[in-house]
Design a protein around this motif. Sequence first.
Motif, PDB file in Angstrom:
ATOM      1  N   ILE A 212       0.852  -1.199   0.000  1.00  0.00           N
ATOM      2  CA  ILE A 212       0.000   0.000   0.000  1.00  0.00           C
ATOM      3  C   ILE A 212       0.884   1.244   0.000  1.00  0.00           C
ATOM      4  O   ILE A 212       0.617   2.212  -0.713  1.00  0.00           O
ATOM      5  N   ALA A 213       1.980   1.194   0.748  1.00  0.00           N
ATOM      6  CA  ALA A 213       2.885   2.348   0.780  1.00  0.00           C
ATOM      7  C   ALA A 213       3.404   2.658  -0.625  1.00  0.00           C
ATOM      8  O   ALA A 213       3.632   3.807  -0.976  1.00  0.00           O
ATOM      9  N   ARG A 214       3.564   1.620  -1.444  1.00  0.00           N
ATOM     10  CA  ARG A 214       4.087   1.850  -2.789  1.00  0.00           C
ATOM     11  C   ARG A 214       3.002   2.205  -3.800  1.00  0.00           C
ATOM     12  O   ARG A 214       3.191   3.055  -4.648  1.00  0.00           O
ATOM     13  N   LEU A 215       1.858   1.511  -3.708  1.00  0.00           N
ATOM     14  CA  LEU A 215       0.830   1.686  -4.749  1.00  0.00           C
ATOM     15  C   LEU A 215      -0.185   2.777  -4.411  1.00  0.00           C
ATOM     16  O   LEU A 215      -0.746   3.415  -5.292  1.00  0.00           O
ATOM     17  N   LEU A 216      -0.471   2.953  -3.122  1.00  0.00           N
ATOM     18  CA  LEU A 216      -1.457   3.961  -2.707  1.00  0.00           C
ATOM     19  C   LEU A 216      -0.905   4.727  -1.501  1.00  0.00           C
ATOM     20  O   LEU A 216      -1.485   4.666  -0.407  1.00  0.00           O
ATOM     21  N   TYR A 219      -2.867   6.460   1.208  1.00  0.00           N
ATOM     22  CA  TYR A 219      -3.693   5.661   2.131  1.00  0.00           C
ATOM     23  C   TYR A 219      -2.853   4.799   3.078  1.00  0.00           C
ATOM     24  O   TYR A 219      -3.392   3.952   3.771  1.00  0.00           O
ATOM     25  N   HIS A 220      -1.539   5.021   3.055  1.00  0.00           N
ATOM     26  CA  HIS A 220      -0.701   4.202   3.929  1.00  0.00           C
ATOM     27  C   HIS A 220      -1.052   4.469   5.384  1.00  0.00           C
ATOM     28  O   HIS A 220      -1.264   5.606   5.783  1.00  0.00           O
ATOM     29  N   LEU A 293      -5.641  -1.106  -5.052  1.00  0.00           N
ATOM     30  CA  LEU A 293      -5.766  -1.844  -3.794  1.00  0.00           C
ATOM     31  C   LEU A 293      -5.754  -3.355  -4.051  1.00  0.00           C
ATOM     32  O   LEU A 293      -5.073  -4.124  -3.357  1.00  0.00           O
ATOM     33  N   ILE A 294      -6.489  -3.778  -5.077  1.00  0.00           N
ATOM     34  CA  ILE A 294      -6.545  -5.215  -5.386  1.00  0.00           C
ATOM     35  C   ILE A 294      -5.184  -5.706  -5.881  1.00  0.00           C
ATOM     36  O   ILE A 294      -4.740  -6.803  -5.527  1.00  0.00           O
ATOM     37  N   THR A 295      -4.520  -4.857  -6.662  1.00  0.00           N
ATOM     38  CA  THR A 295      -3.163  -5.205  -7.089  1.00  0.00           C
ATOM     39  C   THR A 295      -2.264  -5.364  -5.860  1.00  0.00           C
ATOM     40  O   THR A 295      -1.449  -6.283  -5.793  1.00  0.00           O
TER      41      THR A 295
END
Length: 414
Positions: A212-216, A219-220, A293-295
């Motif tokens: 999540i830190a990388r993709l979003l 929202y981390h 998120l799904i990724t």
Amino acid sequence: MINKLQIHQLRNLSQAVLDLAECNLLIGENGSGKTSLLEAVFLLSRGRSFRHHESKRYISYHQSSCTIWATTSEQQQSASLAIQKKIDTAGKSDTLLRFNEQPVASQSVLSLHLPVLLIDPVGMNLLDEGSASRRQLLDWLAFHMKPEFYQHWLHYQRLLKQRNSLLKNPAINQNISQLAAWDKQLSIYAKTLHECREEVFYQWIECFDEMIARLLPAYHNKLYLQYLAGFDTEHNLLDILNKRIKQDIELGYTRIGAHRADVAVMLKIQHQNGQKIREQATHVLSRGEKKLLITALRLSQLQLICHAVAQGRVMLDNPPIVLIDDIDAELDAAAVSILLDTVLSLPCQVIISSLNNAIHDEILLKINQLNNTGDNNTNKQYNQSNGQNVSENQQKSYHMFHVKQGEFALMYAD
Ligand SMILES: Nc1ncnc2c1ncn2[C@@H]1O[C@H](COP(=O)(O)OP(=O)(O)O)[C@@H](O)[C@H]1O
Ligand SMILES: [Mg+2]
């Protein structure tokens, strides 16, 4: 990894033979057969398609069977796997499995030798569907990481089926005592399933936070996963079933138990007045954010399994093969880049499909970067935790195929 893949009579692939590299890209127009190839690999591993549960849908028209063979190699050891799906004239279907030329009875032999992880556009609805697909996500981890999980899961499913058919029996009220025997067993297996799931869940959420830190990044520390066991684990399932026996008879099925487990994706929201609330992520995130998120869910599972394989903590022989269908159809360029960086830095074979030629250059660039410098960030993180040295990693081989009307032509090999 799979060295050689042969497919016979699956959808429009009447006869396909491919030599695969560690990274493979399939490029072709709509309807050329890209997803069918991924479907074949998935079918070989899992014994079912991700597109349709009935084999008559994916066996080529006017044929009565389809067959997929693969030879794999890992550290000088090679193996062969095959699956055949047949339908007879009455429409009854049958499955034949072989491992190293010998018939095998259980799909789990192939699944454990050749685990696959699929990232595809349809899976992007995971958050908005019922709990089954999210439960499968967690169970996929448990199956690979906890040796006892699969047998317990099979026992549980069998008992549940028997209990449900008893509940539907019109004479159930005279036979309530029969239920007690099933319920006792059911609650024992429910407990072990819950323990397995809970254990892998806690390992998974650490990797999930990293992804999540990388993709979003926005929202981390706000997005988090919550495991729901399907029943109140403070109590024995037997007592719960006893208490609600009347309701279950009325419903005609077992409402509560390990078969109702779920993984909720939750979001912490801080209001201006300082009040914190928690919402289901699916009610708040945009469609694009949900895909990221799904990724993140899938990639974090992949990372976890790869760590576990490297550390010898699982009974898996090999890390999963990653199948990515229509890679740039659903994700933006930045997400595609992170997805590629992640899968290429892990010791997994990957098969990617795309309508678009442009992805070829991006993959080549990334593979060259990884092979030449070996100091990619992801690589460093990964190898720090599994104790391997990046520079000892082999060069990643790469093949690009053009797909046209079910035929695969090798266009590039590196
Ligand atoms: N049972 C079947 N037998 C033969 N062809 C099929 C069957 N099911 C689907 N097809 C065809 O297979 C083709 C390949 O589909 P698909 O692999 O999804 O293409 P792509 O992913 O490249 O867009 C489609 O044109 C479809 O009409
Ligand atoms: Mg497709």
